[in-house]
Scaffold this motif. Structure first.
Motif, PDB file in Angstrom:
ATOM      1  N   GLU A  75       0.912  -1.071   0.142  1.00 47.73           N
ATOM      2  CA  GLU A  75      -0.096  -0.003  -0.085  1.00 47.73           C
ATOM      3  C   GLU A  75       0.873   1.070   0.002  1.00 47.73           C
ATOM      4  O   GLU A  75       0.702   2.073  -0.574  1.00 47.73           O
ATOM      5  CB  GLU A  75      -1.064  -0.145   1.228  1.00 47.73           C
ATOM      6  CG  GLU A  75      -1.842   1.187   1.314  1.00 47.73           C
ATOM      7  CD  GLU A  75      -3.060   0.899   0.424  1.00 47.73           C
ATOM      8  OE1 GLU A  75      -3.757   1.910  -0.179  1.00 47.73           O
ATOM      9  OE2 GLU A  75      -3.517  -0.076  -0.102  1.00 47.73           O
ATOM     10  N   VAL A  76       2.097   1.262   0.715  1.00 43.61           N
ATOM     11  CA  VAL A  76       2.878   2.306   0.922  1.00 43.61           C
ATOM     12  C   VAL A  76       3.632   2.513  -0.592  1.00 43.61           C
ATOM     13  O   VAL A  76       3.530   3.556  -1.092  1.00 43.61           O
ATOM     14  CB  VAL A  76       3.852   2.072   1.972  1.00 43.61           C
ATOM     15  CG1 VAL A  76       4.932   3.251   1.971  1.00 43.61           C
ATOM     16  CG2 VAL A  76       3.294   2.395   3.399  1.00 43.61           C
ATOM     17  N   ILE A  77       3.854   1.536  -1.189  1.00 47.20           N
ATOM     18  CA  ILE A  77       4.656   1.699  -2.530  1.00 47.20           C
ATOM     19  C   ILE A  77       3.827   2.212  -3.524  1.00 47.20           C
ATOM     20  O   ILE A  77       3.861   3.089  -4.417  1.00 47.20           O
ATOM     21  CB  ILE A  77       4.925   0.296  -2.901  1.00 47.20           C
ATOM     22  CG1 ILE A  77       6.264  -0.049  -2.191  1.00 47.20           C
ATOM     23  CG2 ILE A  77       5.455   0.268  -4.515  1.00 47.20           C
ATOM     24  CD1 ILE A  77       6.714  -1.717  -2.303  1.00 47.20           C
ATOM     25  N   SER A  78       2.155   1.654  -3.279  1.00 48.71           N
ATOM     26  CA  SER A  78       1.341   2.379  -4.105  1.00 48.71           C
ATOM     27  C   SER A  78       1.171   3.869  -4.046  1.00 48.71           C
ATOM     28  O   SER A  78       1.082   4.567  -5.052  1.00 48.71           O
ATOM     29  CB  SER A  78      -0.130   1.503  -4.018  1.00 48.71           C
ATOM     30  OG  SER A  78       0.230   0.283  -4.422  1.00 48.71           O
ATOM     31  N   ILE A  79       0.922   4.356  -2.966  1.00 47.95           N
ATOM     32  CA  ILE A  79       0.971   5.412  -2.395  1.00 47.95           C
ATOM     33  C   ILE A  79       2.222   6.475  -3.220  1.00 47.95           C
ATOM     34  O   ILE A  79       1.992   7.411  -3.810  1.00 47.95           O
ATOM     35  CB  ILE A  79       0.964   5.962  -0.985  1.00 47.95           C
ATOM     36  CG1 ILE A  79      -0.438   5.539  -0.577  1.00 47.95           C
ATOM     37  CG2 ILE A  79       1.114   7.473  -0.903  1.00 47.95           C
ATOM     38  CD1 ILE A  79      -0.604   5.646   1.079  1.00 47.95           C
ATOM     39  N   CYS A  80       3.126   5.759  -3.042  1.00 52.24           N
ATOM     40  CA  CYS A  80       4.379   6.458  -3.612  1.00 52.24           C
ATOM     41  C   CYS A  80       4.478   6.411  -5.241  1.00 52.24           C
ATOM     42  O   CYS A  80       4.806   7.607  -5.827  1.00 52.24           O
ATOM     43  CB  CYS A  80       5.744   5.835  -3.139  1.00 52.24           C
ATOM     44  SG  CYS A  80       6.175   6.037  -1.367  1.00 52.24           S
ATOM     45  N   ILE A  81       3.959   5.600  -5.763  1.00 52.13           N
ATOM     46  CA  ILE A  81       3.715   5.574  -7.286  1.00 52.13           C
ATOM     47  C   ILE A  81       2.826   6.431  -7.826  1.00 52.13           C
ATOM     48  O   ILE A  81       3.059   7.170  -8.829  1.00 52.13           O
ATOM     49  CB  ILE A  81       3.389   4.136  -7.753  1.00 52.13           C
ATOM     50  CG1 ILE A  81       4.633   2.974  -7.496  1.00 52.13           C
ATOM     51  CG2 ILE A  81       3.064   3.887  -8.825  1.00 52.13           C
ATOM     52  CD1 ILE A  81       4.258   1.653  -7.721  1.00 52.13           C
ATOM     53  N   ILE A  82       1.667   6.527  -6.889  1.00 48.29           N
ATOM     54  CA  ILE A  82       0.708   7.545  -7.511  1.00 48.29           C
ATOM     55  C   ILE A  82       1.053   8.829  -7.264  1.00 48.29           C
ATOM     56  O   ILE A  82       1.084   9.653  -8.093  1.00 48.29           O
ATOM     57  CB  ILE A  82      -0.678   7.321  -6.692  1.00 48.29           C
ATOM     58  CG1 ILE A  82      -1.209   6.048  -6.888  1.00 48.29           C
ATOM     59  CG2 ILE A  82      -1.514   8.599  -6.691  1.00 48.29           C
ATOM     60  CD1 ILE A  82      -2.322   5.584  -6.023  1.00 48.29           C
ATOM     61  N   ASP A  83       1.868   9.176  -6.187  1.00 50.30           N
ATOM     62  CA  ASP A  83       2.368  10.672  -5.930  1.00 50.30           C
ATOM     63  C   ASP A  83       3.434  10.766  -7.230  1.00 50.30           C
ATOM     64  O   ASP A  83       3.616  11.743  -7.497  1.00 50.30           O
ATOM     65  CB  ASP A  83       3.190  10.713  -4.557  1.00 50.30           C
ATOM     66  CG  ASP A  83       3.757  11.887  -4.269  1.00 50.30           C
ATOM     67  OD1 ASP A  83       2.819  12.916  -4.229  1.00 50.30           O
ATOM     68  OD2 ASP A  83       4.864  12.212  -4.165  1.00 50.30           O
ATOM     69  N   SER A  84       4.439   9.967  -7.509  1.00 50.39           N
ATOM     70  CA  SER A  84       5.121  10.240  -8.463  1.00 50.39           C
ATOM     71  C   SER A  84       4.721  10.338  -9.654  1.00 50.39           C
ATOM     72  O   SER A  84       5.151  11.373 -10.570  1.00 50.39           O
ATOM     73  CB  SER A  84       6.250   8.966  -8.757  1.00 50.39           C
ATOM     74  OG  SER A  84       6.865   8.737  -7.320  1.00 50.39           O
ATOM     75  N   GLY A  85       3.514   9.630  -9.936  1.00 55.17           N
ATOM     76  CA  GLY A  85       2.798   9.873 -11.300  1.00 55.17           C
ATOM     77  C   GLY A  85       2.307  11.409 -11.212  1.00 55.17           C
ATOM     78  O   GLY A  85       2.128  12.163 -12.208  1.00 55.17           O
ATOM     79  N   ARG A  86       1.707  11.851  -9.979  1.00 54.57           N
ATOM     80  CA  ARG A  86       1.176  13.171 -10.108  1.00 54.57           C
ATOM     81  C   ARG A  86       2.181  14.165 -10.231  1.00 54.57           C
ATOM     82  O   ARG A  86       1.887  15.299 -11.039  1.00 54.57           O
ATOM     83  CB  ARG A  86       0.494  13.420  -8.806  1.00 54.57           C
ATOM     84  CG  ARG A  86      -0.711  12.831  -8.537  1.00 54.57           C
ATOM     85  CD  ARG A  86      -1.177  13.208  -7.141  1.00 54.57           C
ATOM     86  NE  ARG A  86      -2.551  12.471  -6.964  1.00 54.57           N
ATOM     87  CZ  ARG A  86      -2.800  11.909  -5.581  1.00 54.57           C
ATOM     88  NH1 ARG A  86      -1.996  12.330  -4.707  1.00 54.57           N
ATOM     89  NH2 ARG A  86      -3.769  11.088  -5.487  1.00 54.57           N
ATOM     90  N   GLU A  87       3.488  14.197  -9.731  1.00 51.88           N
ATOM     91  CA  GLU A  87       4.572  15.088  -9.889  1.00 51.88           C
ATOM     92  C   GLU A  87       4.943  15.033 -11.329  1.00 51.88           C
ATOM     93  O   GLU A  87       5.314  16.122 -11.641  1.00 51.88           O
ATOM     94  CB  GLU A  87       5.761  14.611  -8.977  1.00 51.88           C
ATOM     95  CG  GLU A  87       5.361  14.943  -7.326  1.00 51.88           C
ATOM     96  CD  GLU A  87       6.509  14.713  -6.630  1.00 51.88           C
ATOM     97  OE1 GLU A  87       7.451  14.492  -7.047  1.00 51.88           O
ATOM     98  OE2 GLU A  87       6.279  14.840  -5.380  1.00 51.88           O
TER      99      GLU A  87
END
Length: 91
Positions: A75-87
């Protein structure tokens, strides 16, 4: 200021997921979901450590807490991936 359990969970996740250390530090301040996961990870990983020290070992409890820890990590990895995509997305 995050509470002690959140901070300990964050540190444990940073050790477990070294490629995400910097991002975890930044996100933990601004993402409530990540903070909650850090706290949950602290609780689950501490319980896992305690279970591993018991004699006799309860293998089903160890397996259960290993699974919980893995799910939180994912779940933490998913949050980081989603945040990277937004940036990286153009506005």
């Amino acid at each position: 200021m995050p509470n002690a359990a959140v901070q300990r969970g964050l540190l444990k996740l940073m050790l477990k997921l070294p490629a995400l250390r910097g991002q975890l530090q930044l996100l933990s301040v601004k993402n409530l979901s990540l903070s909650n996961l850090c706290e949950a990870y602290e609780e689950a990983s501490s319980m896992l450590d305690r279970q591993r020290k018991l004699d006799p070992l309860d293998h089903s409890m160890i397996s259960e807490y290993e699974l919980i820890c893995r799910e939180i990590e994912e779940e933490v990895i998913s949050i980081c991936i989603i945040d990277s995509g937004r940036e990286s997305s153009p506005l």
